[in-house]
Design a protein around this motif. Structure first.
Motif, PDB file in Angstrom:
ATOM      1  N   ARG A  90       0.834  -1.212   0.000  1.00  0.00           N
ATOM      2  CA  ARG A  90       0.000   0.000   0.000  1.00  0.00           C
ATOM      3  C   ARG A  90       0.862   1.253   0.000  1.00  0.00           C
ATOM      4  O   ARG A  90       0.564   2.225  -0.698  1.00  0.00           O
ATOM      5  CB  ARG A  90      -0.932  -0.003   1.200  1.00  0.00           C
ATOM      6  CG  ARG A  90      -2.070  -0.965   1.070  1.00  0.00           C
ATOM      7  CD  ARG A  90      -2.991  -0.909   2.268  1.00  0.00           C
ATOM      8  NE  ARG A  90      -4.064  -1.878   2.130  1.00  0.00           N
ATOM      9  CZ  ARG A  90      -4.826  -2.267   3.112  1.00  0.00           C
ATOM     10  NH1 ARG A  90      -4.666  -1.755   4.331  1.00  0.00           N
ATOM     11  NH2 ARG A  90      -5.777  -3.156   2.914  1.00  0.00           N
ATOM     12  N   THR A  91       1.917   1.248   0.796  1.00  0.00           N
ATOM     13  CA  THR A  91       2.822   2.394   0.839  1.00  0.00           C
ATOM     14  C   THR A  91       3.471   2.617  -0.515  1.00  0.00           C
ATOM     15  O   THR A  91       3.541   3.757  -1.002  1.00  0.00           O
ATOM     16  CB  THR A  91       3.906   2.175   1.914  1.00  0.00           C
ATOM     17  OG1 THR A  91       3.272   1.955   3.178  1.00  0.00           O
ATOM     18  CG2 THR A  91       4.837   3.365   2.007  1.00  0.00           C
ATOM     19  N   LEU A  92       3.932   1.550  -1.139  1.00  0.00           N
ATOM     20  CA  LEU A  92       4.567   1.668  -2.450  1.00  0.00           C
ATOM     21  C   LEU A  92       3.581   2.141  -3.517  1.00  0.00           C
ATOM     22  O   LEU A  92       3.938   2.943  -4.387  1.00  0.00           O
ATOM     23  CB  LEU A  92       5.197   0.342  -2.863  1.00  0.00           C
ATOM     24  CG  LEU A  92       6.430  -0.082  -2.063  1.00  0.00           C
ATOM     25  CD1 LEU A  92       6.880  -1.477  -2.476  1.00  0.00           C
ATOM     26  CD2 LEU A  92       7.557   0.921  -2.230  1.00  0.00           C
ATOM     27  N   ARG A  93       2.345   1.687  -3.451  1.00  0.00           N
ATOM     28  CA  ARG A  93       1.336   2.143  -4.415  1.00  0.00           C
ATOM     29  C   ARG A  93       1.059   3.632  -4.246  1.00  0.00           C
ATOM     30  O   ARG A  93       0.891   4.354  -5.225  1.00  0.00           O
ATOM     31  CB  ARG A  93       0.048   1.353  -4.245  1.00  0.00           C
ATOM     32  CG  ARG A  93       0.111  -0.001  -4.888  1.00  0.00           C
ATOM     33  CD  ARG A  93      -1.227  -0.688  -4.883  1.00  0.00           C
ATOM     34  NE  ARG A  93      -1.114  -2.019  -5.454  1.00  0.00           N
ATOM     35  CZ  ARG A  93      -1.896  -3.028  -5.180  1.00  0.00           C
ATOM     36  NH1 ARG A  93      -2.893  -2.871  -4.326  1.00  0.00           N
ATOM     37  NH2 ARG A  93      -1.718  -4.196  -5.753  1.00  0.00           N
ATOM     38  N   ALA A  94       0.997   4.091  -3.005  1.00  0.00           N
ATOM     39  CA  ALA A  94       0.783   5.526  -2.764  1.00  0.00           C
ATOM     40  C   ALA A  94       1.952   6.337  -3.317  1.00  0.00           C
ATOM     41  O   ALA A  94       1.756   7.381  -3.947  1.00  0.00           O
ATOM     42  CB  ALA A  94       0.607   5.790  -1.271  1.00  0.00           C
ATOM     43  N   GLN A  95       3.178   5.857  -3.108  1.00  0.00           N
ATOM     44  CA  GLN A  95       4.352   6.540  -3.647  1.00  0.00           C
ATOM     45  C   GLN A  95       4.328   6.544  -5.169  1.00  0.00           C
ATOM     46  O   GLN A  95       4.678   7.543  -5.810  1.00  0.00           O
ATOM     47  CB  GLN A  95       5.630   5.877  -3.150  1.00  0.00           C
ATOM     48  CG  GLN A  95       5.915   6.099  -1.692  1.00  0.00           C
ATOM     49  CD  GLN A  95       7.132   5.308  -1.210  1.00  0.00           C
ATOM     50  OE1 GLN A  95       7.710   4.508  -1.945  1.00  0.00           O
ATOM     51  NE2 GLN A  95       7.509   5.533   0.039  1.00  0.00           N
ATOM     52  N   LEU A  96       3.913   5.427  -5.754  1.00  0.00           N
ATOM     53  CA  LEU A  96       3.825   5.336  -7.212  1.00  0.00           C
ATOM     54  C   LEU A  96       2.806   6.326  -7.755  1.00  0.00           C
ATOM     55  O   LEU A  96       3.080   7.033  -8.736  1.00  0.00           O
ATOM     56  CB  LEU A  96       3.452   3.912  -7.629  1.00  0.00           C
ATOM     57  CG  LEU A  96       3.222   3.687  -9.119  1.00  0.00           C
ATOM     58  CD1 LEU A  96       4.493   3.938  -9.909  1.00  0.00           C
ATOM     59  CD2 LEU A  96       2.708   2.284  -9.361  1.00  0.00           C
ATOM     60  N   ASN A  97       1.645   6.422  -7.128  1.00  0.00           N
ATOM     61  CA  ASN A  97       0.622   7.363  -7.580  1.00  0.00           C
ATOM     62  C   ASN A  97       1.109   8.803  -7.480  1.00  0.00           C
ATOM     63  O   ASN A  97       0.874   9.610  -8.379  1.00  0.00           O
ATOM     64  CB  ASN A  97      -0.673   7.176  -6.797  1.00  0.00           C
ATOM     65  CG  ASN A  97      -1.376   5.887  -7.172  1.00  0.00           C
ATOM     66  OD1 ASN A  97      -1.207   5.371  -8.264  1.00  0.00           O
ATOM     67  ND2 ASN A  97      -2.152   5.356  -6.245  1.00  0.00           N
ATOM     68  N   THR A  98       1.803   9.119  -6.402  1.00  0.00           N
ATOM     69  CA  THR A  98       2.370  10.463  -6.237  1.00  0.00           C
ATOM     70  C   THR A  98       3.380  10.750  -7.338  1.00  0.00           C
ATOM     71  O   THR A  98       3.371  11.833  -7.934  1.00  0.00           O
ATOM     72  CB  THR A  98       3.036  10.599  -4.852  1.00  0.00           C
ATOM     73  OG1 THR A  98       2.067  10.335  -3.842  1.00  0.00           O
ATOM     74  CG2 THR A  98       3.621  11.978  -4.661  1.00  0.00           C
ATOM     75  N   GLN A  99       4.241   9.788  -7.631  1.00  0.00           N
ATOM     76  CA  GLN A  99       5.252   9.973  -8.670  1.00  0.00           C
ATOM     77  C   GLN A  99       4.611  10.102 -10.045  1.00  0.00           C
ATOM     78  O   GLN A  99       5.049  10.909 -10.871  1.00  0.00           O
ATOM     79  CB  GLN A  99       6.245   8.811  -8.666  1.00  0.00           C
ATOM     80  CG  GLN A  99       7.431   9.024  -9.596  1.00  0.00           C
ATOM     81  CD  GLN A  99       8.263  10.224  -9.193  1.00  0.00           C
ATOM     82  OE1 GLN A  99       8.656  10.359  -8.039  1.00  0.00           O
ATOM     83  NE2 GLN A  99       8.534  11.102 -10.135  1.00  0.00           N
ATOM     84  N   LEU A 100       3.566   9.339 -10.314  1.00  0.00           N
ATOM     85  CA  LEU A 100       2.876   9.444 -11.600  1.00  0.00           C
ATOM     86  C   LEU A 100       2.247  10.819 -11.776  1.00  0.00           C
ATOM     87  O   LEU A 100       2.283  11.399 -12.874  1.00  0.00           O
ATOM     88  CB  LEU A 100       1.810   8.349 -11.726  1.00  0.00           C
ATOM     89  CG  LEU A 100       2.342   6.922 -11.904  1.00  0.00           C
ATOM     90  CD1 LEU A 100       1.188   5.921 -11.855  1.00  0.00           C
ATOM     91  CD2 LEU A 100       3.125   6.781 -13.194  1.00  0.00           C
ATOM     92  N   GLU A 101       1.671  11.370 -10.709  1.00  0.00           N
ATOM     93  CA  GLU A 101       1.105  12.720 -10.775  1.00  0.00           C
ATOM     94  C   GLU A 101       2.200  13.756 -11.024  1.00  0.00           C
ATOM     95  O   GLU A 101       2.022  14.678 -11.828  1.00  0.00           O
ATOM     96  CB  GLU A 101       0.361  13.040  -9.478  1.00  0.00           C
ATOM     97  CG  GLU A 101      -0.934  12.273  -9.312  1.00  0.00           C
ATOM     98  CD  GLU A 101      -1.573  12.506  -7.948  1.00  0.00           C
ATOM     99  OE1 GLU A 101      -1.111  13.401  -7.204  1.00  0.00           O
ATOM    100  OE2 GLU A 101      -2.535  11.779  -7.633  1.00  0.00           O
ATOM    101  N   THR A 102       3.325  13.604 -10.331  1.00  0.00           N
ATOM    102  CA  THR A 102       4.450  14.518 -10.535  1.00  0.00           C
ATOM    103  C   THR A 102       4.947  14.446 -11.967  1.00  0.00           C
ATOM    104  O   THR A 102       5.228  15.478 -12.587  1.00  0.00           O
ATOM    105  CB  THR A 102       5.594  14.175  -9.560  1.00  0.00           C
ATOM    106  OG1 THR A 102       5.095  14.255  -8.216  1.00  0.00           O
ATOM    107  CG2 THR A 102       6.769  15.106  -9.718  1.00  0.00           C
TER     108      THR A 102
END
Length: 92
Positions: free
Chosen positions: A30-42
């Protein structure tokens, strides 16, 4: 029979412990998915900025070429290292 049940419960508890708390566990995923979503938005925001800048560069480049073309055609201007050669067609 009771021993088998206790061993199976212990193994089940160990599997659940690994599932919830290990490196590949649910919390970490879950933590990695949240980081991935943040990076995709960036990345999407950076891509938009890059596209805008590329458009601006193209507009500036085209704009300067248009100004240069008008200066040459309408005003007869030359660059510093150019020589103007005019050809007149021969009349018969």
């Amino acid at each position: 029979m009771r021993l088998v049940t206790l061993v199976l419960l212990a193994l089940l508890g160990l599997v659940h412990y690994e599932l919830w708390s290990s490196k590949g566990g649910v919390h970490n995923v879950r933590t990695l998915r949240a980081q991935l979503n943040t990076q995709l938005e960036t990345n999407a925001q950076a891509r938009q900025v890059n596209e805008r800048m590329a458009t601006e560069v193209a507009d500036l480049r085209d704009g300067l070429e248009m100004v240069e073309e008008r200066a040459r055609g309408e005003l007869g201007m030359l660059k510093a290292d150019e020589i103007l050669v005019q050809l007149n067609p021969m009349r018969h």
